[in-house]
Motif scaffolding. Structure first.
Motif, PDB file in Angstrom:
ATOM      1  N   VAL A  43      -6.770  -0.599  -5.244  1.00  0.00           N
ATOM      2  CA  VAL A  43      -7.061  -0.608  -3.805  1.00  0.00           C
ATOM      3  C   VAL A  43      -5.807  -0.970  -3.019  1.00  0.00           C
ATOM      4  O   VAL A  43      -5.427  -0.293  -2.048  1.00  0.00           O
ATOM      5  CB  VAL A  43      -8.204  -1.588  -3.493  1.00  0.00           C
ATOM      6  CG1 VAL A  43      -8.379  -1.730  -1.984  1.00  0.00           C
ATOM      7  CG2 VAL A  43      -9.512  -1.108  -4.138  1.00  0.00           C
ATOM      8  N   ALA A  44      -5.121  -2.023  -3.430  1.00  0.00           N
ATOM      9  CA  ALA A  44      -3.907  -2.430  -2.729  1.00  0.00           C
ATOM     10  C   ALA A  44      -2.833  -1.353  -2.829  1.00  0.00           C
ATOM     11  O   ALA A  44      -2.118  -1.071  -1.854  1.00  0.00           O
ATOM     12  CB  ALA A  44      -3.394  -3.746  -3.308  1.00  0.00           C
ATOM     13  N   PHE A  45      -2.718  -0.733  -4.004  1.00  0.00           N
ATOM     14  CA  PHE A  45      -1.733   0.335  -4.198  1.00  0.00           C
ATOM     15  C   PHE A  45      -1.989   1.478  -3.225  1.00  0.00           C
ATOM     16  O   PHE A  45      -1.079   1.970  -2.548  1.00  0.00           O
ATOM     17  CB  PHE A  45      -1.801   0.830  -5.646  1.00  0.00           C
ATOM     18  CG  PHE A  45      -0.841   1.945  -5.973  1.00  0.00           C
ATOM     19  CD1 PHE A  45       0.459   1.663  -6.356  1.00  0.00           C
ATOM     20  CD2 PHE A  45      -1.245   3.269  -5.924  1.00  0.00           C
ATOM     21  CE1 PHE A  45       1.351   2.690  -6.681  1.00  0.00           C
ATOM     22  CE2 PHE A  45      -0.369   4.303  -6.236  1.00  0.00           C
ATOM     23  CZ  PHE A  45       0.925   4.004  -6.620  1.00  0.00           C
ATOM     24  N   ALA A  46      -3.257   1.902  -3.132  1.00  0.00           N
ATOM     25  CA  ALA A  46      -3.599   3.019  -2.253  1.00  0.00           C
ATOM     26  C   ALA A  46      -3.400   2.641  -0.787  1.00  0.00           C
ATOM     27  O   ALA A  46      -2.914   3.458   0.017  1.00  0.00           O
ATOM     28  CB  ALA A  46      -5.046   3.448  -2.507  1.00  0.00           C
ATOM     29  N   GLN A  47      -3.766   1.424  -0.427  1.00  0.00           N
ATOM     30  CA  GLN A  47      -3.601   1.003   0.966  1.00  0.00           C
ATOM     31  C   GLN A  47      -2.130   0.946   1.361  1.00  0.00           C
ATOM     32  O   GLN A  47      -1.748   1.376   2.453  1.00  0.00           O
ATOM     33  CB  GLN A  47      -4.256  -0.366   1.160  1.00  0.00           C
ATOM     34  CG  GLN A  47      -5.785  -0.338   1.124  1.00  0.00           C
ATOM     35  CD  GLN A  47      -6.397  -1.717   1.169  1.00  0.00           C
ATOM     36  OE1 GLN A  47      -5.717  -2.721   0.904  1.00  0.00           O
ATOM     37  NE2 GLN A  47      -7.688  -1.787   1.493  1.00  0.00           N
ATOM     38  N   GLU A  48      -1.293   0.421   0.473  1.00  0.00           N
ATOM     39  CA  GLU A  48       0.143   0.358   0.768  1.00  0.00           C
ATOM     40  C   GLU A  48       0.740   1.750   0.881  1.00  0.00           C
ATOM     41  O   GLU A  48       1.584   2.008   1.761  1.00  0.00           O
ATOM     42  CB  GLU A  48       0.857  -0.442  -0.324  1.00  0.00           C
ATOM     43  CG  GLU A  48       0.527  -1.928  -0.300  1.00  0.00           C
ATOM     44  CD  GLU A  48       1.075  -2.658  -1.506  1.00  0.00           C
ATOM     45  OE1 GLU A  48       1.830  -2.033  -2.290  1.00  0.00           O
ATOM     46  OE2 GLU A  48       0.764  -3.854  -1.677  1.00  0.00           O
ATOM     47  N   ALA A  49       0.311   2.662   0.011  1.00  0.00           N
ATOM     48  CA  ALA A  49       0.819   4.030   0.076  1.00  0.00           C
ATOM     49  C   ALA A  49       0.391   4.708   1.370  1.00  0.00           C
ATOM     50  O   ALA A  49       1.174   5.429   2.006  1.00  0.00           O
ATOM     51  CB  ALA A  49       0.335   4.826  -1.133  1.00  0.00           C
ATOM     52  N   ALA A  50      -0.842   4.475   1.790  1.00  0.00           N
ATOM     53  CA  ALA A  50      -1.332   5.081   3.028  1.00  0.00           C
ATOM     54  C   ALA A  50      -0.562   4.543   4.229  1.00  0.00           C
ATOM     55  O   ALA A  50      -0.169   5.300   5.127  1.00  0.00           O
ATOM     56  CB  ALA A  50      -2.826   4.803   3.178  1.00  0.00           C
ATOM     57  N   ALA A  51      -0.329   3.232   4.235  1.00  0.00           N
ATOM     58  CA  ALA A  51       0.380   2.626   5.364  1.00  0.00           C
ATOM     59  C   ALA A  51       1.827   3.088   5.441  1.00  0.00           C
ATOM     60  O   ALA A  51       2.385   3.263   6.526  1.00  0.00           O
ATOM     61  CB  ALA A  51       0.327   1.105   5.247  1.00  0.00           C
ATOM     62  N   ALA A  52       2.445   3.322   4.277  1.00  0.00           N
ATOM     63  CA  ALA A  52       3.858   3.713   4.243  1.00  0.00           C
ATOM     64  C   ALA A  52       4.063   5.211   4.398  1.00  0.00           C
ATOM     65  O   ALA A  52       5.201   5.665   4.530  1.00  0.00           O
ATOM     66  CB  ALA A  52       4.486   3.242   2.930  1.00  0.00           C
ATOM     67  N   GLY A  53       2.991   5.971   4.380  1.00  0.00           N
ATOM     68  CA  GLY A  53       3.132   7.426   4.456  1.00  0.00           C
ATOM     69  C   GLY A  53       3.740   8.023   3.202  1.00  0.00           C
ATOM     70  O   GLY A  53       4.412   9.057   3.248  1.00  0.00           O
ATOM     71  N   THR A  54       3.510   7.369   2.078  1.00  0.00           N
ATOM     72  CA  THR A  54       4.118   7.804   0.811  1.00  0.00           C
ATOM     73  C   THR A  54       3.629   9.185   0.417  1.00  0.00           C
ATOM     74  O   THR A  54       2.440   9.511   0.544  1.00  0.00           O
ATOM     75  CB  THR A  54       3.773   6.787  -0.301  1.00  0.00           C
ATOM     76  OG1 THR A  54       4.170   5.478   0.126  1.00  0.00           O
ATOM     77  CG2 THR A  54       4.480   7.126  -1.585  1.00  0.00           C
TER      78      THR A  54
END
Length: 507
Positions: A29-40
Motif C-alpha cells: 500500500v505504501a509503495f503504491a501510494q508513494e509511486a502515485a504521489a511521485a508520478g512514477t
C-alpha cells in the motif's frame, strides 16, 4: 488524463495484489501510494514467458509490472487490469530474463562506447576489474543517473608485487606494510573489492587478506604464484580469474610443476618469462588430468566458497593465430588506436607454427573440460569476458562466453544463472538483483527466442530494461549506430588511453 487515471487504477490494484512486494519486505500500500504521489512510471510486460533466473520452470503468458526502477508484481497476465493504463510491452511469443552481468570487464570509462555496447547486448551490470580515477568518475556518473550505462561494481587498483607484468596505474607493494596501505586506499576510494595479481610476495598477500578482513572488503584476482591456489582460497580469495593454475592443481604433475615454479625467481629485467613458464606448465598439466587431485581441489574451493571465472572469451582469442579476428564485424565499434594496440600486442600470446596452433587448440578444449568437471563438482562459475583485451568486445563477447559455458557442460539455464542469479549472489546483491522477483531492481532483457532451448537466444534482443528505463529495439539500434560513429571519429577526438589498456594476456 485517461492514461493518468488508468495508471492510478493499476497502482490501486497493486496495493491489494502486491503479495510479492510484501514477501520482499515492502509494504504494497505504501509503495503504491508513494509511486502515485511521485508520478512514477509504470510499465507492464504482458503475455511473456518469464525465465526468472531461479530453478523454477519457465512461466508462459505471464506479466511483469515495473514501477519506477523496481519490479512490483509477477504473475499471470490475465490478472493485471490493463486497458491502456501504463506503458504496455507486448511480450507474446517472447522470453523475459534478468539483466546480464559481465563479471570480468574493463574500460567502462570509454563513455561513448562501452556503456551503450553493454546495454545494447543486455548487459545491465559489470564487475570492472581495475580501478583508476577515470572509471571511478564514470561509475559515479552512472550511479547519479547522469550517464546511461550498466551498474558498475568496481575493483581497487590492481595490487601486485614490485616485479609485475603491468605498469601504471597499478599499485606495487613490496611488503606487508605497503600491502595494508593499498587496501586502506581501496577503502578510501570506495572500491567494492580488492584485486590481487600474479607476483605478490607471500607476506604481502597475507597482509592483504588480513586487512581485507579487517575492513570488510572482499578480494579476488589472479592466482598469486607464490601460493598454492587452495591456500589463497582459504585465506579468503573469493574468485580466481582466467583458470590460471587450475590445470596444474588438478594434474598428476602438480607437485613437480609447482616445485619448479617455486624455485624460479621473478626477473625484474624479464618479468614475462615467469608468466610464460607458468602458462606453458599449465598447458602441459592439462594433458595430465588426475581425477583424484581434481576432486580434492574442487572440494577445497567449495569449502572456501571460492568461485572460478573462466573468461573463455579472452582465452579463446589467445589460443588462435593473431589474425583470426582482424575482420570481425564487431571491430567497427572499437577505435582504431585500440585495434592497433591489439594487433601489436596479441602476437605476444598467440600461436604461430602449426604445432603451436594444434597445442593451443587442445589446451583450450582441456580448459572447457576442466570447467565442466568443476561445475559438476559444485564449484561456482562466474561468467566474464575480460573485454578490452584483444578482440573481446563489450556486451557482444558475453554472448560468446555463454556459448562456451554451455560447451563446457553447463546447461543453458545454468549458464544463464551464472551471469544473473549467481553473479548477483556473489556480489552480495541477491536480495536486490539477479532474478525476476518483486522488490528487485528492474533490470530485464526481452528476447525473441527461448534461451533455455538454445543459449544463443540471448543474442536475439527485442528490449532491454535498465533500472526501469525501457530501451526498445529502435533505441538499441540507435545506440549501436552512435557507438559505431564514436569509434570511427578521428583519433584525436577519441578518449585515447591506449597507454594503459589492459592488454597483457588477461587482466
Amino acid at each position: 488524463m485517461r492514461i493518468e487515471a488508468n495508471r492510478r487504477d493499476l497502482l490501486r490494484w497493486l496495493a491489494t495484489a502486491g503479495a510479492g512486494l510484501a514477501a520482499a519486505g515492502i509494504a504494497p500500500v505504501a509503495f503504491a501510494q508513494e509511486a502515485a504521489a511521485a508520478g512514477t512510471d509504470v510499465v507492464v510486460v504482458s503475455g511473456v514467458t518469464v525465465v526468472d533466473g531461479t530453478d523454477g520452470p519457465a512461466r508462459p503468458d505471464f506479466a511483469v509490472v515495473l514501477v519506477g526502477d523496481r519490479i512490483a508484481w509477477v504473475g499471470p497476465a490475465a490478472e493485471v487490469p490493463l486497458g491502456g493504463s501504463a506503458r504496455i510491452i507486448d511480450g507474446r511469443g517472447r522470453y523475459l530474463v534478468p539483466g546480464l552481468w559481465d563479471m570480468h570487464a574493463h574500460g567502462i570509462d570509454y563513455e561513448d562506447l562501452w556503456p551503450p555496447l553493454f546495454l545494447a547486448n543486455g548487459v545491465t551490470g559489470i564487475r570492472e576489474m581495475q580501478g583508476y580515477d577515470e572509471n571511478r568518475i564514470t561509475r559515479d556518473k552512472i550511479d547519479r543517473g547522469e550517464l546511461l550505462g550498466p551498474r558498475v561494481v568496481l575493483a581497487s587498483s590492481i595490487i601486485d608485487g614490485p616485479v609485475s607484468l603491468l605498469g601504471p596505474p597499478i599499485t606495487k607493494v613490496a611488503n606487508a606494510e605497503e600491502a595494508r596501505a593499498a587496501v586502506r586506499t581501496a577503502v578510501a576510494q570506495r572500491s567494492n573489492f580488492v584485486k590481487v595479481y600474479f607476483y605478490l610476495p607471500k607476506d604481502a598477500f597475507a597482509a592483504i587478506a588480513d586487512e581485507c578482513r579487517r575492513q570488510g572488503l572482499p578480494f579476488v584476482g589472479h592466482w598469486p604464484y607464490r601460493l598454492r591456489v587452495l591456500d589463497a582460497a582459504m585465506s579468503g580469495q573469493r574468485s580466481f580469474e582466467h583458470l590460471f593454475g587450475l590445470p596444474i592443481a588438478t594434474s598428476s604433475c602438480r607437485d613437480e610443476f609447482l616445485a619448479r615454479l617455486d624455485a624460479t625467481p621473478f626477473d625484474p629485467q624479464a618479468p614475462r618469462d615467469f608468466f610464460n613458464l607458468a602458462r606453458e606448465l599449465d598447458r602441459r598439466a592439462a594433458q595430465a588430468y588426475d581425477p583424484a587431485a581434481a576432486a580434492r581441489h574442487f572440494a577445497g574451493l567449495n569449502a572456501s566458497g571460492s568461485r572460478l571465472s573462466p573468461t573463455f572469451a579472452v582465452n579463446r582469442v589467445i589460443s588462435l593465430p593473431a589474425g583470426t579476428f582482424a575482420h570481425d564485424p564487431r571491430n567497427k565499434y572499437v577505435p582504431r588506436e585500440i585495434r592497433d594496440v591489439w594487433a601489436d600486442r596479441l602476437p605476444l600470446f598467440s600461436p604461430v607454427t602449426p604445432e603451436q596452433i594444434a597445442q593451443q587448440e587442445v589446451y583450450f578444449h582441456a580448459q572447457l573440460r576442466l570447467v565442466g568437471e568443476a561445475h559438476r563438482a559444485g564449484v561456482g562459475i562466474l561468467g566474464g569476458t575480460d573485454c578490452q583485451n584483444p578482440y573481446v568486445y563489450p556486451g557482444f563477447s558475453l554472448h560468446d562466453e555463454l556459448d562456451f559455458l554451455v560447451e563446457a557442460g553447463l546447461g543453458p539455464r545454468q549458464a544463464l544463472q551464472a551471469v544473473t542469479r549467481d553473479a548477483a549472489a556473489f556480489l552480495g546483491r541477491a536480495d536486490s538483483a539477479g532474478t525476476i522477483t518483486p522488490g528487485k531492481v528492474a533490470d530485464l532483457v526481452l528476447l525473441d527466442a527461448d534461451p533455455l532451448a538454445d543459449i544463443r537466444a540471448v543474442r536475439r534482443i527485442d528490449t532491454v530494461v535498465t533500472a526501469g528505463r525501457v530501451l526498445d529495439r529502435v533505441t538499441l539500434d540507435r545506440m549501436l549506430a552512435d557507438a559505431e560513429s564514436a569509434a570511427n571519429r578521428p583519433a584525436e577526438m577519441v578518449n585515447a588511453r591506449s597507454e594503459r589498456l589492459p592488454l597483457h594476456g588477461c587482466c
